[in-house]
Scaffold this motif. Structure first.
Motif, PDB file in Angstrom:
ATOM      1  N   MET A  98       4.205  -7.412  11.533  1.00 56.03           N
ATOM      2  CA  MET A  98       3.127  -6.933  10.681  1.00 56.03           C
ATOM      3  C   MET A  98       1.825  -7.623  11.058  1.00 56.03           C
ATOM      4  SD  MET A  98       3.676  -6.274   6.616  1.00 56.03           S
ATOM      5  CE  MET A  98       5.253  -5.550   7.073  1.00 56.03           C
TER       6      MET A  98
ATOM      7  N   GLN B 189       1.542  -2.003   9.967  1.00 54.10           N
ATOM      8  CA  GLN B 189       2.869  -2.036  10.568  1.00 54.10           C
ATOM      9  C   GLN B 189       3.079  -0.743  11.338  1.00 54.10           C
ATOM     10  OE1 GLN B 189       6.015  -1.810   7.556  1.00 54.10           O
ATOM     11  NE2 GLN B 189       4.546  -0.943   6.118  1.00 54.10           N
TER      12      GLN B 189
ATOM     13  N   GLY C 275       5.102   2.734  12.097  1.00 54.41           N
ATOM     14  CA  GLY C 275       5.923   3.686  11.362  1.00 54.41           C
ATOM     15  C   GLY C 275       7.375   3.712  11.790  1.00 54.41           C
TER      16      GLY C 275
ATOM     17  N   ALA D  61       8.973   1.034   9.415  1.00 52.06           N
ATOM     18  CA  ALA D  61       8.468   0.896   8.049  1.00 52.06           C
ATOM     19  C   ALA D  61       9.577   0.953   7.002  1.00 52.06           C
ATOM     20  CB  ALA D  61       7.423   1.976   7.762  1.00 52.06           C
TER      21      ALA D  61
ATOM     22  N   THR E 164      11.719  -5.324   6.812  1.00 57.88           N
ATOM     23  CA  THR E 164      10.285  -5.037   6.862  1.00 57.88           C
ATOM     24  C   THR E 164       9.781  -4.583   5.503  1.00 57.88           C
ATOM     25  OG1 THR E 164      10.517  -4.385   9.187  1.00 57.88           O
ATOM     26  CG2 THR E 164       8.507  -3.712   8.063  1.00 57.88           C
TER      27      THR E 164
ATOM     28  N   HIS F 112       6.872  -6.536   3.348  1.00 56.18           N
ATOM     29  CA  HIS F 112       5.699  -5.815   2.833  1.00 56.18           C
ATOM     30  C   HIS F 112       5.577  -6.020   1.323  1.00 56.18           C
ATOM     31  CE1 HIS F 112       2.911  -2.483   2.047  1.00 56.18           C
ATOM     32  NE2 HIS F 112       2.655  -2.464   3.339  1.00 56.18           N
TER      33      HIS F 112
END
Length: 309
Positions: free
Chosen positions: A150, A281, A283, A286, A291, A295
């Motif tokens: 990230m 980040q 896709g 995601a 991850t 986030h």
């Protein structure tokens, strides 16, 4: 020969249920379908496989040798599909030894990261982090190849490559810093005074073009003279302390230098935009559980940090 070309894979579930129940009505009930629908599906299976599959006998419907041979193959295929289509395993931070790599700004690393890490370690003691600089390669390749998990803290104006996702993260007020003995700079600046001043700024190692400050000045038909571009805030602040220049930086970073150096805060022009930071980040990753967790933690931290500021 491509057997899938004319074969409906939905029929495999019907086949499995029929082999287990060996009765059309009971198979229909098991699959919550009508008896005619199951009869039609069995007809299609027989046509597709060129075999009766189930034959009525005195002992009820019995599978043919072809059906018996197919049974373990279909069982294995459906089991693999079930496993492959199942949601990914839940990320368990309390037992994870995952190492995350963040590309960040100097501001995030200095002001926020130590607190962020110390809080996470209380309930995720096995995780660790690597901190990297934000470069054009990070955004174009590092995220896609998962060398970077990230990017934290870049401004919202940044143009990003395809496939890269950007979400608002945190807003911070900008202020100016001037030397205590700088008599040319008052306690606040108009935009004309700001443009006329000498400036120190951080070098744009991200290679992402003009800053929001320069864009703001251009919109007012102004430019500024930058006498020093530095790699980190502390070096830039030391230059400010020894020259007649000013620098513009987030308020919480500027406040750290008041007790360290002979500098003071100056209110910037009201036209100057706030620093709107983002989380970035790729896709591709995601929805990967670790991850998603990272986030969520960064988002929660930003909210708490802003409320305490």
């Amino acid at each position: 020969m491509n057997v899938f070309r004319h074969f409906d894979l939905n029929l495999l579930r019907v086949f499995m249920t029929l082999m287990h129940e060996r009765h059309v009505t009971r198979a229909a009930e098991k699959l919550h379908l009508s008896q005619p629908a199951i009869s039609h599906a069995l007809k299609r299976l027989r046509e597709a496989l060129d075999d009766p599959l189930l034959v009525r006998t005195d002992q009820g419907m019995q599978p043919t040798p072809r059906a018996l041979a197919l049974l373990p193959v279909v069982q294995q295929a459906l089991a693999m599909l079930q496993e492959g289509l199942a949601p990914p395993a839940t990320f368990l931070p309390e037992s994870s030894t995952r190492r995350f790599t963040l590309a960040t700004t100097d501001y995030f690393e200095e002001v926020m990261y130590p607190t962020f890490l110390s809080q996470l370690l209380t309930y995720a003691p096995g995780i660790s982090f690597s901190i990297e600089l934000i470069t054009p390669e990070v955004l174009s390749e590092g995220l896609e190849q998962r060398q970077i998990d990230m990017v934290v803290g870049l401004d919202t104006q940044i143009e990003l490559p395809g496939g890269v996702l950007k979400a608002p993260w945190m807003q911070e007020e900008l202020v100016c810093l001037a030397a205590l003995n700088n008599t040319h700079i008052g306690d606040s600046l108009t935009i004309l005074q700001f443009a006329d001043a000498l400036h120190v700024e951080l070098a744009d190692i991200s290679g992402l073009g003009p800053s929001n400050i320069d864009n703001c000045l251009v919109q007012h038909g102004l430019t500024r003279r930058v006498i020093s571009k530095n790699l980190n805030y502390i070096a830039a602040a030391r230059v400010v302390a020894l020259t007649g220049a000013i620098m513009t930086l987030p308020r919480q970073m500027a406040q750290r230098f008041i007790s360290m150096l002979p500098v003071r805060l100056v209110e910037p022009p009201k036209e100057l935009p706030a620093l709107n930071m983002t989380l970035i980040q790729h896709g591709l990753y995601a929805n990967e559980p670790s991850t998603v967790w990272l986030h969520q933690q960064l988002t929660a931290f930003a909210k708490a940090f802003s409320e305490q500021a």
